[in-house]
Write a protein that holds these residues in place. Structure first.
Motif, PDB file in Angstrom:
ATOM      1  N   LEU A 157       0.862  -1.134  -0.168  1.00 17.28           N
ATOM      2  CA  LEU A 157       0.452   0.450   0.130  1.00 17.28           C
ATOM      3  C   LEU A 157       0.525   0.548   0.001  1.00 17.28           C
ATOM      4  N   TYR A 158       1.924   1.371   0.606  1.00 20.70           N
ATOM      5  CA  TYR A 158       2.737   2.515   1.074  1.00 20.70           C
ATOM      6  C   TYR A 158       4.001   2.150   1.887  1.00 20.70           C
ATOM      7  N   ILE A 159       5.012   2.847   2.020  1.00 21.74           N
ATOM      8  CA  ILE A 159       5.936   2.872   2.497  1.00 21.74           C
ATOM      9  C   ILE A 159       6.195   3.966   3.377  1.00 21.74           C
ATOM     10  N   GLU A 160       6.764   4.012   4.652  1.00 21.14           N
ATOM     11  CA  GLU A 160       7.203   4.933   5.333  1.00 21.14           C
ATOM     12  C   GLU A 160       8.572   5.195   5.807  1.00 21.14           C
ATOM     13  N   SER A 161       9.322   6.047   5.449  1.00 18.07           N
ATOM     14  CA  SER A 161      10.554   6.432   6.027  1.00 18.07           C
ATOM     15  C   SER A 161      10.439   6.310   7.612  1.00 18.07           C
ATOM     16  N   GLN A 162      11.473   5.625   8.520  1.00 18.10           N
ATOM     17  CA  GLN A 162      11.569   5.837  10.036  1.00 18.10           C
ATOM     18  C   GLN A 162      12.549   6.037  10.068  1.00 18.10           C
ATOM     19  N   ASN A 163      13.685   6.851  10.386  1.00 14.95           N
ATOM     20  CA  ASN A 163      14.706   7.389  10.431  1.00 14.95           C
ATOM     21  C   ASN A 163      15.715   6.230   9.462  1.00 14.95           C
ATOM     22  N   ASN A 164      16.159   5.396  10.683  1.00 13.57           N
ATOM     23  CA  ASN A 164      16.875   4.485   9.574  1.00 13.57           C
ATOM     24  C   ASN A 164      16.728   3.368   8.628  1.00 13.57           C
ATOM     25  N   TYR A 165      15.293   3.500   9.623  1.00 12.52           N
ATOM     26  CA  TYR A 165      14.129   2.269   9.180  1.00 12.52           C
ATOM     27  C   TYR A 165      13.194   2.727   7.758  1.00 12.52           C
ATOM     28  N   ILE A 166      12.279   1.036   7.483  1.00 16.47           N
ATOM     29  CA  ILE A 166      10.912   1.946   7.112  1.00 16.47           C
ATOM     30  C   ILE A 166       9.995   0.374   6.983  1.00 16.47           C
ATOM     31  N   GLN A 167       9.333   1.680   7.484  1.00 16.88           N
ATOM     32  CA  GLN A 167       8.235   0.529   7.326  1.00 16.88           C
ATOM     33  C   GLN A 167       6.678   0.353   6.190  1.00 16.88           C
ATOM     34  N   ILE A 168       7.169  -1.475   5.619  1.00 18.46           N
ATOM     35  CA  ILE A 168       6.938  -1.411   4.100  1.00 18.46           C
ATOM     36  C   ILE A 168       4.630  -2.056   4.735  1.00 18.46           C
ATOM     37  N   VAL A 169       3.654  -1.301   4.502  1.00 21.88           N
ATOM     38  CA  VAL A 169       2.152  -1.222   4.833  1.00 21.88           C
ATOM     39  C   VAL A 169       1.621  -1.974   3.858  1.00 21.88           C
ATOM     40  N   THR A 170       1.854  -3.775   3.747  1.00 19.39           N
ATOM     41  CA  THR A 170       0.811  -4.727   2.800  1.00 19.39           C
ATOM     42  C   THR A 170      -0.781  -4.255   3.244  1.00 19.39           C
ATOM     43  N   GLN A 171      -1.461  -4.664   2.629  1.00 21.20           N
ATOM     44  CA  GLN A 171      -2.967  -4.885   2.595  1.00 21.20           C
ATOM     45  C   GLN A 171      -3.387  -6.110   4.008  1.00 21.20           C
ATOM     46  N   ASP A 172      -2.087  -6.749   4.214  1.00 21.39           N
ATOM     47  CA  ASP A 172      -2.388  -7.609   5.225  1.00 21.39           C
ATOM     48  C   ASP A 172      -1.638  -7.547   6.505  1.00 21.39           C
ATOM     49  N   ASN A 173      -0.736  -7.066   6.276  1.00 17.39           N
ATOM     50  CA  ASN A 173       0.024  -6.552   6.872  1.00 17.39           C
ATOM     51  C   ASN A 173       1.491  -5.649   7.509  1.00 17.39           C
ATOM     52  N   LYS A 174       2.500  -5.381   8.257  1.00 19.67           N
ATOM     53  CA  LYS A 174       3.736  -4.241   8.371  1.00 19.67           C
ATOM     54  C   LYS A 174       4.996  -4.841   8.497  1.00 19.67           C
ATOM     55  N   TYR A 175       5.826  -4.290   8.040  1.00 18.37           N
ATOM     56  CA  TYR A 175       6.913  -5.105   8.110  1.00 18.37           C
ATOM     57  C   TYR A 175       8.155  -3.992   7.940  1.00 18.37           C
ATOM     58  N   SER A 176       8.565  -4.075   9.442  1.00 20.70           N
ATOM     59  CA  SER A 176      10.185  -2.627   9.528  1.00 20.70           C
ATOM     60  C   SER A 176      11.247  -3.536   9.598  1.00 20.70           C
ATOM     61  N   THR A 177      12.326  -2.755   8.195  1.00 23.28           N
ATOM     62  CA  THR A 177      13.712  -3.058   8.177  1.00 23.28           C
ATOM     63  C   THR A 177      14.215  -2.050   7.733  1.00 23.28           C
ATOM     64  N   LEU A 178      15.625  -2.697   8.773  1.00 27.44           N
ATOM     65  CA  LEU A 178      17.334  -1.370   7.963  1.00 27.44           C
ATOM     66  C   LEU A 178      17.206  -1.355   6.762  1.00 27.44           C
ATOM     67  N   MET A 179      16.964   0.257   6.394  1.00 24.82           N
ATOM     68  CA  MET A 179      16.902   0.084   4.864  1.00 24.82           C
ATOM     69  C   MET A 179      16.350   2.190   4.719  1.00 24.82           C
ATOM     70  N   LYS A 180      16.912   2.771   3.415  1.00 23.13           N
ATOM     71  CA  LYS A 180      16.273   3.527   3.401  1.00 23.13           C
ATOM     72  C   LYS A 180      15.345   4.129   2.768  1.00 23.13           C
ATOM     73  N   LEU A 181      14.907   5.007   2.245  1.00 20.97           N
ATOM     74  CA  LEU A 181      13.745   5.426   1.456  1.00 20.97           C
ATOM     75  C   LEU A 181      14.291   4.863  -0.130  1.00 20.97           C
ATOM     76  N   LYS A 182      15.403   5.625   0.128  1.00 22.40           N
ATOM     77  CA  LYS A 182      15.740   6.034  -1.759  1.00 22.40           C
ATOM     78  C   LYS A 182      15.624   5.116  -2.088  1.00 22.40           C
ATOM     79  N   ASP A 183      16.680   3.679  -0.941  1.00 21.97           N
ATOM     80  CA  ASP A 183      17.629   2.422  -1.604  1.00 21.97           C
ATOM     81  C   ASP A 183      16.133   1.758  -2.293  1.00 21.97           C
TER      82      ASP A 183
END
Length: 242
Positions: A157-183
């Motif tokens: 659905l969307y991806i949100e930057s949270q400092n050095n992490y990003i949160q990937i939001v799908t229809q069913d779940n949310k995933y946080s991972t160490l990655m920059k938004l630009k990457d």
């Protein structure tokens, strides 16, 4: 002709330095790897070109009247390859902040130009090979909570930057991972995903409405940066807003 079979790299030049323009045009005539298709003497003239964004590489003089070459290139909002030019060596560091392939310090020698041509050819090949691979992908893999997850692009659905992490939001779940938004933006298909502010990338297929300065996705309002609003609306409407 497709990028995979293309043998000539198309280029554009923006400079108001007449002496340098004549010099580099002569150097272009000495190579069959690059083809100089457009020459512009001012940013306004370049902005009027309907094909400037279709060129493979832009050679940009930093020292332009009214606006710097850096600011003009940034205003294009393009991923084109670029080479910056100046008679001031102190601009070199900033040039590479823009992921410039090379930096030309005036006056330019044939030896320096030829070395740059080889760099451009290698970067061009790597860039378009990467784009070809990206078009074939339909998912990405991320590490989250000590697991590796496969996430289909179509489910995001969307991806949100949270400092050095990003949160990937799908229809069913949310995933946080160490990655920059630009990457993560570099691997997403641009036909479906767009950055609407410094902290959010959205999947345009899930937007149900644009309300004021926000988009609505799955009943969630996400603010659009004022500077990006026109680009966001144009991406949705393709210039056919009724």
């Amino acid at each position: 002709m497709s990028n995979s079979t293309k043998t000539v790299i198309t280029c554009g030049l923006l400079t108001d330095d007449e002496h340098f323009r004549c010099q580099i045009e002569q150097l272009f005539n000495e190579t069959d790897i690059l083809s100089l298709l457009e020459v512009h003497q001012s940013p306004l003239e370049a902005d009027m070109s309907k094909t400037i964004k279709t060129l493979d590489v832009l050679f940009i003089d930093v020292d332009l009247p009214y606006i710097s070459g850096f600011d003009w290139f940034e205003s294009l909002r393009t991923e084109q390859l670029c080479v910056f030019i100046s008679d001031d060596a102190s601009h070199a560091v900033k040039a590479f902040d823009y992921n410039s392939i090379d930096f030309f310090l005036k006056p330019l020698t044939m030896k320096k130009f030829y070395k740059s041509v080889l760099k451009i050819r290698e970067r061009y090949r790597a860039t378009y090979f990467s784009k070809s691979q990206r078009k074939q992908r339909t998912s990405l893999f991320i590490r989250s909570d000590n697991r590796i997850y496969k996430i289909n692009y179509d489910d995001i659905l969307y991806i949100e930057s949270q400092n050095n992490y990003i949160q990937i939001v799908t229809q069913d779940n949310k995933y946080s991972t160490l990655m920059k938004l630009k990457d993560v933006q570099q691997v997403l298909p641009k036909s479906d995903f767009i950055k609407i502010q410094k902290s959010f990338i959205i999947n345009m297929n899930y937007v149900t409405a644009i309300e004021g300065n926000s988009v609505i996705i799955n009943n969630v309002l996400i603010n659009i940066s004022r500077s990006l609003k026109k680009d966001v609306i144009d991406s949705f409407t393709q210039g056919h807003l009724m």
